[in-house]
Design a protein around this motif. Sequence first.
Motif, PDB file in Angstrom:
ATOM      1  N   PRO A  93       0.829  -1.212   0.000  1.00  0.00           N
ATOM      2  CA  PRO A  93       0.000   0.000   0.000  1.00  0.00           C
ATOM      3  C   PRO A  93       0.862   1.260   0.000  1.00  0.00           C
ATOM      4  CG  PRO A  93       0.020  -1.019   2.167  1.00  0.00           C
ATOM      5  CD  PRO A  93       0.704  -1.981   1.254  1.00  0.00           C
ATOM      6  N   GLY A  94       0.252   2.329  -0.469  1.00  0.00           N
ATOM      7  CA  GLY A  94       0.920   3.621  -0.436  1.00  0.00           C
ATOM      8  C   GLY A  94       0.923   4.197   0.961  1.00  0.00           C
ATOM      9  N   LEU A  95       1.887   5.069   1.219  1.00  0.00           N
ATOM     10  CA  LEU A  95       2.038   5.685   2.531  1.00  0.00           C
ATOM     11  C   LEU A  95       1.700   7.160   2.430  1.00  0.00           C
ATOM     12  CD1 LEU A  95       5.359   4.034   3.758  1.00  0.00           C
ATOM     13  CD2 LEU A  95       3.008   3.228   4.073  1.00  0.00           C
ATOM     14  N   GLY A  96       0.941   7.637   3.441  1.00  0.00           N
ATOM     15  CA  GLY A  96       0.581   9.035   3.476  1.00  0.00           C
ATOM     16  C   GLY A  96       1.717   9.906   3.970  1.00  0.00           C
ATOM     17  N   PRO A  97       1.429  11.214   4.155  1.00  0.00           N
ATOM     18  CA  PRO A  97       2.490  12.105   4.640  1.00  0.00           C
ATOM     19  C   PRO A  97       3.037  11.693   6.004  1.00  0.00           C
ATOM     20  CG  PRO A  97       0.645  13.367   3.747  1.00  0.00           C
ATOM     21  CD  PRO A  97       0.196  11.949   3.827  1.00  0.00           C
TER      22      PRO A  97
END
Length: 269
Positions: free
Chosen positions: A245-249
């Motif tokens: 999954p992508g990671l947020g800030p």
Amino acid sequence: MSGIPTTRTSWRTFAAALFVSLGVHGLLALAALSAPPRRPPPPNEPVDLEVVEVEREPEPQPEPEPEPEPPPPPPAPPPPRPAPLRVAKTPPPPQNEAPPPPPNEQPPEQPEEKPPPIRIGVSLSSTTEAGDMAVATGNTLYGKTDEVAGDPEEAKPYAAPVVEKAPFVPESRLSRLPMPRGGSCRASPNDYTPIARDEGIEGVVVLRVFIDETGKVGEVHVVQPLGYGLDEVAVRRMKACRFNPGLGPDGKPVGTEIRYKFRFQLDVW
């Protein structure tokens, strides 16, 4: 007589003057006789005048002055301003209420509400006043009822705990993009359609893919098709692919939406 000279000297002078006068007059007479006769003036003859009308070349007309350039059109009037929107004014909050917290401050943590305990028995809504059989009241029929019935007031409706979903973060704000776990998502030789193989079709199908916080692929939309049945192959293979999954800030897994280029090449098989 007074004109005749009296002395000899005077007489000589007179004789000399007389001879000179006669000589001059004789010369004049001789000159007059030897002169050619004077011709009479010619008679007046009539003169015929012929008037000839000569055609004159037309005088060159002066070149007309160039017409002055028309003045530029006046500038278009500015478009009318739209009527101002009427916005309802929010009444000021009453003075007794506390002001809202600043946007940077975190809201106060609310105490976690524990879900009601599971009590096995018949719900109160399914009971009637008639009948003498005593049954335990609860919020579910799953399981074995208690031998001793509990207080009906404690049998509140049961609700499963709400699982908070990860927020959706656009691709531009991710600290790390979702990556396929196998390195890439690609089709197998059996997925190449016969018509695309016969025509030698190669290219890229651009997909818009939603990936949740667990790396599972959700909705898939075709942005740039390739045709020949390869678009459906790309969507099917993309839904079977798994991602990190992508990671947020903040570095936590989040749901996001990315564009993925699904490439088809014949020379790789």
